[in-house]
Design a protein around this motif. Structure first.
Motif, PDB file in Angstrom:
ATOM      1  N   ILE A  68      53.303 -42.245  25.411  1.00  0.00           N
ATOM      2  CA  ILE A  68      53.096 -42.720  26.782  1.00  0.00           C
ATOM      3  C   ILE A  68      53.955 -41.913  27.750  1.00  0.00           C
ATOM      4  O   ILE A  68      53.516 -41.528  28.827  1.00  0.00           O
ATOM      5  CB  ILE A  68      53.401 -44.231  26.889  1.00  0.00           C
ATOM      6  N   ASP A  69      55.219 -41.645  27.355  1.00  0.00           N
ATOM      7  CA  ASP A  69      56.079 -40.814  28.200  1.00  0.00           C
ATOM      8  C   ASP A  69      55.447 -39.440  28.422  1.00  0.00           C
ATOM      9  O   ASP A  69      55.455 -38.909  29.535  1.00  0.00           O
ATOM     10  CB  ASP A  69      57.453 -40.636  27.552  1.00  0.00           C
ATOM     11  N   ILE A  70      54.924 -38.875  27.323  1.00  0.00           N
ATOM     12  CA  ILE A  70      54.280 -37.570  27.435  1.00  0.00           C
ATOM     13  C   ILE A  70      53.057 -37.665  28.338  1.00  0.00           C
ATOM     14  O   ILE A  70      52.795 -36.789  29.164  1.00  0.00           O
ATOM     15  CB  ILE A  70      53.902 -37.030  26.047  1.00  0.00           C
ATOM     16  N   GLY A  71      52.304 -38.752  28.213  1.00  0.00           N
ATOM     17  CA  GLY A  71      51.129 -38.945  29.061  1.00  0.00           C
ATOM     18  C   GLY A  71      51.487 -38.983  30.530  1.00  0.00           C
ATOM     19  O   GLY A  71      50.856 -38.334  31.362  1.00  0.00           O
ATOM     20  N   HIS A  72      52.512 -39.750  30.864  1.00  0.00           N
ATOM     21  CA  HIS A  72      52.950 -39.804  32.252  1.00  0.00           C
ATOM     22  C   HIS A  72      53.478 -38.439  32.706  1.00  0.00           C
ATOM     23  O   HIS A  72      53.251 -38.022  33.854  1.00  0.00           O
ATOM     24  CB  HIS A  72      54.023 -40.877  32.421  1.00  0.00           C
ATOM     25  N   SER A  73      54.166 -37.748  31.818  1.00  0.00           N
ATOM     26  CA  SER A  73      54.684 -36.428  32.153  1.00  0.00           C
ATOM     27  C   SER A  73      53.537 -35.458  32.428  1.00  0.00           C
ATOM     28  O   SER A  73      53.584 -34.669  33.375  1.00  0.00           O
ATOM     29  CB  SER A  73      55.566 -35.903  31.019  1.00  0.00           C
ATOM     30  N   LEU A  74      52.502 -35.523  31.593  1.00  0.00           N
ATOM     31  CA  LEU A  74      51.350 -34.655  31.781  1.00  0.00           C
ATOM     32  C   LEU A  74      50.626 -34.972  33.081  1.00  0.00           C
ATOM     33  O   LEU A  74      50.188 -34.072  33.800  1.00  0.00           O
ATOM     34  CB  LEU A  74      50.386 -34.793  30.608  1.00  0.00           C
ATOM     35  N   SER A  75      50.482 -36.259  33.380  1.00  0.00           N
ATOM     36  CA  SER A  75      49.821 -36.641  34.621  1.00  0.00           C
ATOM     37  C   SER A  75      50.593 -36.107  35.823  1.00  0.00           C
ATOM     38  O   SER A  75      50.013 -35.591  36.779  1.00  0.00           O
ATOM     39  CB  SER A  75      49.703 -38.160  34.710  1.00  0.00           C
ATOM     40  N   SER A  76      51.918 -36.215  35.756  1.00  0.00           N
ATOM     41  CA  SER A  76      52.731 -35.691  36.845  1.00  0.00           C
ATOM     42  C   SER A  76      52.602 -34.176  36.945  1.00  0.00           C
ATOM     43  O   SER A  76      52.530 -33.611  38.040  1.00  0.00           O
ATOM     44  CB  SER A  76      54.202 -36.074  36.632  1.00  0.00           C
ATOM     45  N   ALA A  77      52.593 -33.510  35.776  1.00  0.00           N
ATOM     46  CA  ALA A  77      52.456 -32.057  35.755  1.00  0.00           C
ATOM     47  C   ALA A  77      51.111 -31.635  36.337  1.00  0.00           C
ATOM     48  O   ALA A  77      51.017 -30.679  37.114  1.00  0.00           O
ATOM     49  CB  ALA A  77      52.610 -31.526  34.329  1.00  0.00           C
ATOM     50  N   PHE A  78      50.053 -32.375  35.960  1.00  0.00           N
ATOM     51  CA  PHE A  78      48.731 -32.057  36.482  1.00  0.00           C
ATOM     52  C   PHE A  78      48.693 -32.270  37.993  1.00  0.00           C
ATOM     53  O   PHE A  78      48.114 -31.480  38.731  1.00  0.00           O
ATOM     54  CB  PHE A  78      47.677 -32.916  35.795  1.00  0.00           C
ATOM     55  N   GLY A  79      49.339 -33.348  38.450  1.00  0.00           N
ATOM     56  CA  GLY A  79      49.405 -33.584  39.891  1.00  0.00           C
ATOM     57  C   GLY A  79      50.113 -32.467  40.623  1.00  0.00           C
ATOM     58  O   GLY A  79      49.694 -32.047  41.704  1.00  0.00           O
ATOM     59  N   TYR A 160      53.322 -25.604  34.999  1.00  0.00           N
ATOM     60  CA  TYR A 160      53.464 -27.049  35.167  1.00  0.00           C
ATOM     61  C   TYR A 160      53.130 -27.835  33.903  1.00  0.00           C
ATOM     62  O   TYR A 160      53.638 -28.937  33.700  1.00  0.00           O
ATOM     63  CB  TYR A 160      52.564 -27.537  36.314  1.00  0.00           C
ATOM     64  N   ILE A 161      52.257 -27.297  33.050  1.00  0.00           N
ATOM     65  CA  ILE A 161      51.778 -28.086  31.913  1.00  0.00           C
ATOM     66  C   ILE A 161      52.130 -27.495  30.551  1.00  0.00           C
ATOM     67  O   ILE A 161      52.096 -28.210  29.543  1.00  0.00           O
ATOM     68  CB  ILE A 161      50.243 -28.288  31.983  1.00  0.00           C
ATOM     69  N   ARG A 162      52.481 -26.203  30.488  1.00  0.00           N
ATOM     70  CA  ARG A 162      52.614 -25.549  29.183  1.00  0.00           C
ATOM     71  C   ARG A 162      53.810 -26.037  28.386  1.00  0.00           C
ATOM     72  O   ARG A 162      53.863 -25.826  27.176  1.00  0.00           O
ATOM     73  CB  ARG A 162      52.673 -24.025  29.350  1.00  0.00           C
ATOM     74  N   ARG A 163      54.758 -26.701  29.008  1.00  0.00           N
ATOM     75  CA  ARG A 163      55.922 -27.174  28.256  1.00  0.00           C
ATOM     76  C   ARG A 163      55.601 -28.426  27.438  1.00  0.00           C
ATOM     77  O   ARG A 163      56.324 -28.758  26.510  1.00  0.00           O
ATOM     78  CB  ARG A 163      57.111 -27.431  29.168  1.00  0.00           C
ATOM     79  N   VAL A 164      54.515 -29.132  27.792  1.00  0.00           N
ATOM     80  CA  VAL A 164      54.178 -30.357  27.051  1.00  0.00           C
ATOM     81  C   VAL A 164      52.844 -30.286  26.323  1.00  0.00           C
ATOM     82  O   VAL A 164      52.541 -31.157  25.510  1.00  0.00           O
ATOM     83  CB  VAL A 164      54.208 -31.588  27.978  1.00  0.00           C
ATOM     84  N   VAL A 165      52.033 -29.261  26.617  1.00  0.00           N
ATOM     85  CA  VAL A 165      50.782 -29.086  25.878  1.00  0.00           C
ATOM     86  C   VAL A 165      50.604 -27.622  25.508  1.00  0.00           C
ATOM     87  O   VAL A 165      51.156 -26.725  26.156  1.00  0.00           O
ATOM     88  CB  VAL A 165      49.549 -29.544  26.694  1.00  0.00           C
TER      89      VAL A 165
END
Length: 479
Positions: A68-79, A160-165
C-alpha cells in the motif's frame, strides 16, 4: 547511430510530434474490462498498455515497505510526472482495493484521450497485493503514433517512477517507436527562408560569402570553410554560461562522445542572443537550392520526396533543427559520419563529390550502400572568440571518406584537414564525410558551435536511424 538519454530535450520531442510514424509499435493484447479494470472506472477497451513491475525494495530505500505504501508512492510519483509534462493533464484520482489509481487526459492526442495508471489485479499475491502496475491508453485519435509519443514523454520524466517500478517495458516501447520512425524529410526551405529570416535579411551575406567560388569548392572537394560570417557576442556566451540545462547524450559508451547538446527553437535562440546565427543557418538550404549545380555531385537516379523537388531538392529539418553543442576540457567526439551507411549491394554507388567512383579503401572493390537518413550538407557555425590551435577542439575532416563504412578505419589511412572552431567561421561539408572533434586541451575554455543538417529527401531506400538507450550514468542499456 542515435541515442535517447536523460538529456532528451523538448525540441526533440516537438520535432518528433510532427512525424507520422509508418511502423507499428508493439500492439498489445486486448484485456477485457472485467480483467484489469475495476469498479466501473473505464467504459472502453484499452488501445495499448505498459507493464510496470513493482521493485521489492525501491531504489535508494533500505527499508521494506508495504504494498500500500508503494502504491501511494507510485500514485504520487505519477502525479508528479503528470505535473511536469505539458501534454498530460491530471483528471481524477480514486481508490481501488486500498491502492491509489491515477489518470490523466491527453488532449493533444484526442478529445477523449485518457491514460490510466493503476494496480494490475490479475497479478495480486496471496494477500491481495498487486505485484505490477499497468498503464492503459484509451481513445487516442492515432493509437500507434500517439502511444509512441506517450512512451517518449513517460521516458523523458522517468525519474519520478523508476525508483519504485521497473521500466523495461517502457524502454522497449520507446526503442520500438524511435527505430520505426521514417527519416525526416524536412520542411520546404522557402518556408524557413521567409522575409522575416531569409534572403531579405541575409541576402547580401549569402551572395558575398557563399559565392560561386565557394560553392564550386563545396561541390568539387565536398567541403568549404568561410571565415567571419556571423560572430557570436560575449553577451551571448554570458547568457549561455550555466543557464542551459544540457545533458550528456549520443554516447554508445563514454569513450565515444562527451559533448553536451540541445536543440534550439527560435525562442531559445533569441533568449541567448543567437537569433541571427539561428536564422542564417535556416537560409542556407534555399541559397544552395538556387545556386548549386546538383548534377556535379552525381545526377541522382532517385525521385525527390516532398517537400523536396527535382529543381529545389534541399529542405530544412522539422521542429527545432538547430543543434547547440559545447565541449569542455578533455571533451571530444570520435570519428563518425552524420549520414551513416550500411552495405546494401545493388542499391547505390559510392561516388566522390565530383561524381568519380571511389572505394572504401585501396584494397576493396566498390561497395553499394544504403544511407540511414537524408542528411546532405552539414552546416556548422562556430562561436569561439580567441580560439587557438593549442586549445584543441579542432574539427578533423577526413578527405575522400564518403564510402567508409567503419569510421575508425580512416585513422592513419586517410588524409585530413583540421578546422579551428574560431568565432564566426562557417563550415559546410558533405554529411557522408567522416569527421571527429579532437580533444579540448585548454582548462576553463568551452568550445561552442551551432549545427544544422540540410536534407535532401529522395526515394533511395534510406532505412531510418538506429537508436539505443543510454543508462543515466552513461552506459549502454542491454535490451
Amino acid at each position: 547511430m542515435m541515442t535517447a538519454t536523460t538529456g532528451t530535450y523538448h525540441g526533440i520531442l516537438t520535432a518528433l510530434l510532427l512525424i507520422l510514424a509508418t511502423s507499428v509499435i508493439r500492439v498489445v493484447e486486448s484485456f477485457s474490462v472485467s480483467t484489469d479494470f475495476q469498479n466501473g472506472v473505464h467504459t472502453s477497451h484499452p488501445q495499448h498498455h505498459l507493464i510496470f513491475p513493482i521493485r521489492p525494495n525501491p531504489i535508494g530505500d533500505n527499508m521494506a515497505r508495504s504494498e500500500i505504501d508503494i502504491g501511494h508512492s507510485l500514485s504520487s510519483a505519477f502525479g508528479a510526472l503528470v505535473g511536469s509534462s505539458e501534454f498530460m493533464i491530471k483528471s481524477s484520482g480514486a481508490s481501488t482495493s486500498g491502492h491509489q489509481l491515477s489518470s490523466c487526459r491527453m488532449p493533444d492526442f484526442g478529445e477523449s484521450a485518457t491514460v490510466t495508471f493503476s494496480p494490475r489485479p490479475s497479478t495480486c499475491d496471496g494477500n491481495g497485493n498487486p505485484t505490477e502496475y499497468i498503464l492503459f491508453a484509451l481513445d487516442f485519435d492515432r493509437p500507434t503514433e500517439d502511444f509512441g509519443m506517450l512512451c517518449l514523454e513517460l521516458y523523458r520524466h522517468r525519474a519520478y517512477i523508476r525508483r519504485v517500478v521497473c521500466i523495461k517495458d517502457l524502454e522497449s516501447n520507446v526503442l520500438d517507436f524511435l527505430n520505426g520512425q521514417p527519416p525526416d524529410s524536412g520542411i520546404d526551405a522557402e518556408f524557413t527562408s521567409s522575409e522575416a529570416i531569409g534572403d531579405e535579411k541575409f541576402g547580401s551575406t549569402l551572395k558575398q560569402q557563399l559565392d560561386s567560388d565557394a560553392l564550386a569548392k563545396l561541390q568539387k572537394d565536398g567541403f568549404v570553410v568561410i571565415d567571419n560570417v556571423i560572430k557570436t557576442s560575449q553577451s551571448s556566451h554570458e547568457k549561455l554560461d550555466g543557464k542551459t540545462n544540457r545533458g550528456k547524450r549520443n554516447a554508445n559508451a563514454r569513450d565515444y562522445r562527451t559533448d553536451k547538446v540541445a536543440f534550439l527553437s527560435r525562442e531559445n535562440a533569441e533568449e541567448y542572443g543567437l537569433e541571427d546565427q539561428h536564422d542564417f543557418l535556416l537560409t542556407l538550404a534555399s541559397h544552395l537550392n538556387g545556386n548549386l549545380d546538383f548534377s556535379l555531385r552525381g545526377l541522382s537516379p532517385h525521385k525527390a520526396i516532398f517537400p523536396g523537388t527535382i529543381e529545389r531538392p534541399l529542405t530544412n529539418p522539422k521542429g527545432c533543427g538547430v543543434q547547440f553543442a559545447e565541449y569542455g576540457e578533455n571533451d571530444y567526439y570520435r570519428p563518425h559520419s552524420d549520414n551513416s551507411k550500411i552495405n546494401m549491394r545493388g542499391v547505390f554507388d559510392c561516388r566522390r563529390s565530383n561524381g568519380e567512383p571511389t572505394t572504401t579503401d585501396s584494397n576493396e572493390t566498390l561497395l553499394p550502400y544504403r544511407q540511414l537518413n537524408w542528411r546532405y550538407i552539414t552546416a556548422i557555425l562556430y562561436m569561439n572568440e580567441g580560439w587557438e590551435k593549442g586549445d584543441g577542439g579542432q574539427l578533423r575532416l577526413y578527405l575522400d571518406s564518403l564510402c567508409v563504412i567503419h569510421p575508425d578505419a580512416v585513422i592513419g589511412r586517410h588524409e585530413f584537414i583540421d578546422i579551428n572552431p574560431s568565432n564566426g567561421k562557417l563550415l559546410l561539408f558533405d554529411s557522408r564525410m567522416i569527421h571527429s572533434v579532437e580533444k579540448v586541451l585548454s582548462e576553463g575554455k568551452i568550445r561552442r558551435a551551432l549545427t544544422l543538417w540540410i536534407i535532401r529527401p529522395e526515394e533511395n531506400g534510406v532505412t531510418g536511424e538506429d537508436y539505443v538507450l543510454i543508462d543515466d550514468d552513461g552506459g549502454r542499456k542491454e535490451q
